[in-house]
Design a protein around this motif. Structure first.
Motif, mmCIF file in Angstrom:
data_model
loop_
_atom_site.group_PDB
_atom_site.id
_atom_site.type_symbol
_atom_site.label_atom_id
_atom_site.label_comp_id
_atom_site.label_asym_id
_atom_site.label_seq_id
_atom_site.Cartn_x
_atom_site.Cartn_y
_atom_site.Cartn_z
ATOM 1 N N VAL A 114 87.268 -13.451 -37.879
ATOM 2 C CA VAL A 114 85.905 -12.976 -38.145
ATOM 3 C C VAL A 114 84.934 -14.142 -38.272
ATOM 4 C CG1 VAL A 114 84.468 -11.659 -39.711
ATOM 5 C CG2 VAL A 114 86.788 -10.940 -39.286
ATOM 6 N N LEU A 115 85.364 -15.184 -38.992
ATOM 7 C CA LEU A 115 84.514 -16.367 -39.137
ATOM 8 C C LEU A 115 84.260 -17.007 -37.775
ATOM 9 C CD1 LEU A 115 85.932 -18.103 -42.329
ATOM 10 C CD2 LEU A 115 83.729 -16.999 -42.062
ATOM 11 N N ARG A 116 85.328 -17.049 -36.967
ATOM 12 C CA ARG A 116 85.191 -17.627 -35.626
ATOM 13 C C ARG A 116 84.133 -16.874 -34.837
ATOM 14 N NH1 ARG A 116 90.857 -18.260 -34.737
ATOM 15 N NH2 ARG A 116 90.815 -16.326 -33.562
ATOM 16 N N VAL A 118 86.541 -23.247 -35.298
ATOM 17 C CA VAL A 118 87.876 -23.636 -34.851
ATOM 18 C C VAL A 118 88.937 -23.190 -35.861
ATOM 19 C CG1 VAL A 118 87.043 -25.606 -33.540
ATOM 20 C CG2 VAL A 118 87.718 -25.898 -35.919
ATOM 21 N N GLY A 119 88.508 -22.518 -36.947
ATOM 22 C CA GLY A 119 89.441 -22.127 -37.987
ATOM 23 C C GLY A 119 90.304 -20.941 -37.599
ATOM 24 N N PRO A 120 91.247 -20.585 -38.478
ATOM 25 C CA PRO A 120 92.197 -19.525 -38.149
ATOM 26 C C PRO A 120 91.681 -18.100 -38.402
ATOM 27 C CG PRO A 120 92.809 -20.570 -40.200
ATOM 28 C CD PRO A 120 91.577 -21.253 -39.724
ATOM 29 N N VAL A 121 90.548 -17.934 -39.095
ATOM 30 C CA VAL A 121 90.105 -16.581 -39.424
ATOM 31 C C VAL A 121 89.203 -16.046 -38.312
ATOM 32 C CG1 VAL A 121 88.963 -15.146 -41.135
ATOM 33 C CG2 VAL A 121 90.193 -17.192 -41.842
#
Lengths: 285, 217
Positions: free
Chosen positions: B46-48, B41-44
């Protein structure tokens, strides 16, 4: 992009996120590289242990295993539908003497681990002259998935707008008619995506046949690696077959969901392939 | 049935192993699942994406295949060879369950209406205040029932460890049924009851938490 958790990023945050992105990509690349390097140095990426993937005889065995696994899943779901309709409708009955036994049966089979059920069926009725590992697995899957289908069916029937049943009674239909002509057909449409998801669960659970040596993908895998000694490669291939089949089915569930029900979320009773997702009643499972 | 009653300590120790497996991997998957959910749910982007791929792949993999990797395939490559069985079981169960924990948490966070955070921002709460006083309390409440379902499923899933040499409840039942063919049904009922008790305890706990945290609306 606005989100409940964070504000729309400004220029400095965007730059910071870019840094995170680069760091993540690098970390993932290093990780993948390390895994590949370890596999490479151990000779796991050589041609020999992978040769069975291009050998027609092994391919045929794998194909048969996949087919057996698919028939197990389909047979289990077909039987589970019968079981589920009987007990699901039973749970919706107006008569307490019918409702409570149905409730108890459904709750029991949902609370007991599937493997325990399969082991019991196999060692009690499957061995020797019994029904054998194939049907022990299918019947175990049927009982568990049938109990879940009963829940899906109940949720589906209850999700049909109340006016439908009331209108049917108002024009003089009997209870059975209301259920079979008005409520169930509409419930099927609501239930269909959840049912296909349950097929994914059943397909995943066919792998439990490994423990009772039931025919299927995992059994075929074991016989290949006992012959060739390439456990890792066989595990990768079997896992890939399972994942691809399940992804295809999940995709189908999403498409059916969009077509039939619209964008709303499906009746989700399937997480971890077991429990009743967001609609937990707290008391039961 | 005499065999079971006179060896009841074996039944209890089998269930103790089941509970150990469920508890340790439950805690570990809560940690890993929370990390994954934060990524998802984060803003990055690639991580998403990475967390999304992990969740999608794991959710479509049978648990038995995960066990196959941890207990057979990876040791065959030369790793995890001297690891205790309990730890290997925990690794497999955690790897599998954390994907479902992540999904449950994500659904909980997404169930908080956007207007809540916007209203909090509009009355001048900082990001930290917004999270601790407005968004997360609501998300935690929404997440209790699905998380309980995941933990219950985890408890049932510990039975897969039986296929890989861990003497937990399901493996123990197999041993008893082999030796006492006449009492199979009773033995099955005993072990089923054991599982039902564990499962009911978890759902009672969740029910209690839900009631205690319930906000007046």
């Amino acid at each position: 992009m606005s989100n409940v958790l964070f504000d729309t990023p400004g220029p400095r945050t965007v730059a910071r996120h870019r840094l995170y992105t680069v760091a993540t990509v690098l970390a993932l690349l290093v990780l993948a590289g390390a895994v590949l390097w370890v596999l490479w140095t151990n000779g796991e990426l050589d041609y020999d242990p992978w040769e069975f993937v291009v050998t027609p005889a092994f391919l045929q065995v794998l194909g048969q295993g996949t087919w057996t696994t698919l028939t197990q899943a389909v047979a289990a779901i077909a039987l589970a539908l019968v079981f589920g309709v009987v007990f699901g409708v039973g749970k919706l009955s107006d008569h307490a003497w019918l409702r409570w036994p149905c409730w108890a049966v459904v709750e029991f089979f949902r609370a007991v681990p599937l493997l325990l059920l399969i082991v019991f069926i196999f060692f009690a009725y499957g061995v020797g002259d019994g029904i054998g590992p194939y049907w022990s697995l299918v019947i175990g899957l049927m009982l568990y998935n049938g109990a879940v289908v009963a829940e899906i069916l109940r949720a589906g029937v209850l999700a049909v707008p109340k006016g439908q049943g009331e209108a049917a009674y108002a024009i003089g239909m009997r209870k059975t008619q209301v259920m079979s002509i008005v409520l169930l057909p509409q419930a099927v449409k609501i239930m269909l995506p959840a049912l296909i998801s349950q097929l994914v669960v059943a397909l995943k659970d066919t792998s439990l046949g490994f423990y009772i040596a039931a025919p299927g993908l995992t059994y075929v895998g074991r016989s290949i690696w006992t012959e060739l000694g390439n456990q890792f490669q066989v595990a990768v291939v079997v896992a890939t077959i399972y994942i691809v089949l399940n992804l295809l089915l999940s995709g189908l569930a999403t498409i059916v969901q969009r077509r039939l029900v619209g964008e709303t979320s499906p009746i989700d009773l399937t997480d971890v392939g077991n429990m009743q997702g967001g609609q937990s009643t707290g008391g039961g499972i | 049935m005499d065999d079971v009653t006179s060896n009841f300590d074996l039944v209890l120790s089998a269930f103790w192993l089941t509970i150990q497996l469920a508890l340790i991997s439950g805690l570990a998957s809560l940690v890993l699942g929370t990390l994954l959910a934060a990524m998802r749910v984060g803003p990055v982007a690639v991580l998403r994406r990475a967390a999304g791929v992990y969740v999608n792949v794991v959710r479509n993999t049978p648990l038995l295949i995960v066990f196959l990797f941890v207990f057979i395939a990876i040791p065959n490559v030369g790793y995890l060879t001297d690891t205790p069985f309990l730890l290997k079981g925990v690794i497999a169960l955690t790897f599998y369950t954390s994907a479902f924990v992540c999904e449950a948490l994500r659904a909980g966070i997404n169930s908080v209406p956007l207007g809540q955070a916007e209203a909090a921002r509009a009355i001048g709460l900082t990001f930290g205040q917004n999270m601790t006083n407005v968004v997360l309390p609501q998300a935690f409440r929404a997440v209790v029932p699905p998380l309980a379902s995941v933990l219950i499923a985890l408890t049932k899933n510990t039975s897969v460890a039986a296929a890989f040499g861990l003497l937990e409840a399901t493996a123990r039942m197999r041993g008893f049924t082999n030796n006492n063919a006449d009492d199979r049904l009773l033995i099955f009922a005993t072990f089923a009851l054991g599982y039902i008790i564990v499962v009911e305890l978890i759902s009672l706990g969740a029910f209690g938490l839900e009631r205690r945290w319930k906000a007046a609306r």
